[in-house]
Design a protein around this motif. Structure first.
Motif, PDB file in Angstrom:
ATOM      1  N   PRO A  72       0.794  -1.237   0.000  1.00  0.00           N
ATOM      2  CA  PRO A  72       0.000   0.000   0.000  1.00  0.00           C
ATOM      3  C   PRO A  72       0.819   1.277   0.000  1.00  0.00           C
ATOM      4  O   PRO A  72       0.296   2.337  -0.347  1.00  0.00           O
ATOM      5  N   THR A  73       2.105   1.205   0.398  1.00  0.00           N
ATOM      6  CA  THR A  73       2.902   2.435   0.485  1.00  0.00           C
ATOM      7  C   THR A  73       3.759   2.681  -0.747  1.00  0.00           C
ATOM      8  O   THR A  73       4.533   3.630  -0.776  1.00  0.00           O
ATOM      9  N   ALA A  74       3.609   1.837  -1.768  1.00  0.00           N
ATOM     10  CA  ALA A  74       4.484   1.945  -2.942  1.00  0.00           C
ATOM     11  C   ALA A  74       4.423   3.312  -3.590  1.00  0.00           C
ATOM     12  O   ALA A  74       5.425   3.792  -4.137  1.00  0.00           O
ATOM     13  N   SER A  75       3.252   3.968  -3.550  1.00  0.00           N
ATOM     14  CA  SER A  75       3.091   5.267  -4.201  1.00  0.00           C
ATOM     15  C   SER A  75       2.883   6.407  -3.216  1.00  0.00           C
ATOM     16  O   SER A  75       2.572   7.527  -3.627  1.00  0.00           O
ATOM     17  N   LEU A  76       3.040   6.134  -1.924  1.00  0.00           N
ATOM     18  CA  LEU A  76       2.759   7.152  -0.921  1.00  0.00           C
ATOM     19  C   LEU A  76       4.017   7.890  -0.486  1.00  0.00           C
ATOM     20  O   LEU A  76       5.111   7.337  -0.473  1.00  0.00           O
TER      21      LEU A  76
END
Length: 521
Positions: free
Chosen positions: A189-193
């Protein structure tokens, strides 16, 4: 004390009573199996998820993680085995059935409709109605409530295709909360955050744990595992390997369990032996104002890292140099030739390759074979072309060699790219850089969604290109990549370079200090 819908008692603090939480596993998976033609995706895998825990799924790309969570989300049906939810056997035939039970998944690849608004995507298929018609007031209130609960600041009426990728990731996460959630599945979930958005997400995860929600979490980032993980289940080649405690398991142990071998240092040693200048950019600006007056240069045998927050202009700069963005002002010199305003095709044929961050929308033809994707950038050169036609035999030999060199798994080059795991899709795109002689390669987020073993292989791959004299632009939101791979680091902010760091000055503190606007002296 108040009661939850599942009968568990919740105290005023919001924490589920410990005895109730541990009375039974929230989710039990026993001997799950899934076969595809020529591939065993999952082979008798068993594990359980407790209420109020973060259970990490860990493994190399292709280990079976995506297949497993797709089954739990109702998107894929198993060939064997069983699933129990709160002690009762369940058949998850559709995503709707899984969500009705309280099992929601947030996949790495988005399932958003770009032409619809944030609100329309949030409530799609579950819109509130009155007398058979859409209740707009209730819909807006429901959308605001979801975003407020998550502390996500998103404009409800903005079309999704107008959002940044990080904002789209937030919409994807928010979709999971339009109904009560007992099991939440988060896939990278944090790949693009950004760092701030990741912090928000982890705060949400902790709140959900306190509420007794069980979370299955896929990540390849060791720091995340240590920060929020409780237990880790390792998969390898579709099989269960072990379940270990997240806080006490060492990185070396996890990598060994994941790969079945000892992986050495993740980041290779790259000597700095710069050659002739390849790229020189003077006061470059784009018509969309994503790049505003940037000047810089890159030499052969040099890795220049471009860092900054999402939307800072680091990717837009490389795209403008490659001919993918319209230039308003400035000069681009490539191999001492003025190439300002050249097309992407001209830059490619001249020896400049840009590999985009989003492999699905920009980098790969998902429904075409790995072979076609690998050779796409070099079909006009030897050995792929013998003049007027393609040399299929030479192409096959070259692609087989590339697949072996990059350890493509499975080694089936005629297979459609969409059927490979994320890490192997990345390898297919990286193979493009070896199909012709490039002088400059821009790698934009080259390790997004790949496992530790593949990550180390990609770093070594980039290092070997650098040692051979290729100039490298490394664009990354992963700070350790910038710190450990760059000979020079440029930090972008709002389309401009905030600072340039070299050598021992490339530290986490120095890079992060320039992620935001500096106060005037």
């Amino acid at each position: 004390m108040t009661s939850r819908s599942d009968g568990q008692k919740v105290g005023q603090s919001g924490e589920v009573d410990a005895q109730a939480r541990n009375a039974y596993p929230l989710l039990q998976i026993h001997d799950l199996q899934k076969h595809y033609p020529g591939v065993i995706a999952l082979d008798q895998v068993s594990l359980d998820l407790k209420a109020g825990e973060v259970h990490i799924l860990f493994g190399e790309n292709g280990a079976g993680k995506s297949t497993l969570i797709s089954m739990l989300a109702g998107a894929v049906q198993p060939d064997g085995g069983d699933i129990r939810f709160k002690g009762d056997p369940v058949q998850l035939n559709t995503v709707h059935e899984a969500r009705a039970l309280g099992i929601s998944a947030v996949f790495q690849e988005f399932s958003l409709i770009p032409q619809l608004s944030v609100l329309e995507n949030l409530l799609l298929g579950a819109e509130p109605r009155r007398a058979g018609f859409l209740d707009k007031r209730a819909a807006n209130q429901q959308g605001r409530d979801i975003l407020e609960r998550l502390d996500f600041h998103l404009p409800l009426n903005t079309r999704v295709d107008k959002l940044t990728r990080a904002e789209q990731q937030m919409v994807e996460i928010a979709k999971a909360f339009r109904s009560d959630v007992s099991v939440l599945i988060l896939d990278e979930p944090t790949a693009s955050l950004t760092h701030h958005e990741t912090t928000q997400l982890f705060q949400l995860v902790r709140r959900l744990k306190d509420d007794g929600v069980g979370i299955i979490y896929i990540t390849h980032r060791m720091a995340e595992i240590k920060e929020i993980g409780d237990r880790i289940t390792i998969l390898r080649d579709g099989r269960y390997v072990d379940t270990v405690d997240a806080k006490s398991a060492s990185e070396e142990k996890l990598v060994n369990l994941m790969t079945g071998r000892v992986v050495g240092q993740v980041f290779p040693q790259i000597d700095f032996e710069p050659g002739a200048e390849i790229l020189n950019v003077d006061r470059l600006a784009t018509t969309d104002a994503m790049v505003r007056g940037v000047s810089m240069s890159v030499k052969r045998g040099e890795i220049v890292g471009l860092a900054g927050l999402v939307g800072s202009g680091k990717s837009s700069f490389a795209q403008a140099c490659f001919g993918a963005r319209q230039i308003a002002d400035g000069l681009i010199s490539f191999k001492r030739q003025n190439v300002t305003g050249k097309t992407m095709g001209q830059m490619l044929r001249g020896g400049f390759l840009y590999l985009p961050a989003n492999r699905h929308t920009d980098g790969l033809m998902l429904m075409r074979s790995a072979r076609e994707n690998m050779t796409l950038a070099a079909l006009d050169t030897m050995p792929f072309s013998n003049g007027l036609t393609l040399d299929r035999k030479a192409e096959a030999r070259a692609v087989d060699a590339l697949a072996e060199r990059l350890n493509l798994s499975p080694r089936r080059v005629e297979r459609a790219v969409e059927h490979f795991s994320g890490g192997n899709q990345q390898k297919v795109m990286l193979a493009r850089s070896l199909t012709r002689n490039f002088d400059l390669i821009a790698f934009d987020e080259p390790t997004v969604g790949v496992d530790v073993g593949t990550r180390a292989a990609i770093y070594e791959f980039i290092a070997q290109l650098c040692k051979s004299g290729v100039a490298i632009l490394l664009i990354s939101s992963d700070l350790p990549e910038i710190l450990n791979m760059s000979h020079r680091a440029l930090v972008f902010y709002r389309g401009r370079i905030q600072t340039e760091l070299t050598g021992s000055d490339i530290t986490e503190e120095n890079v992060l200090a320039h992620f935001f606007e500096r106060e005037a002296a």
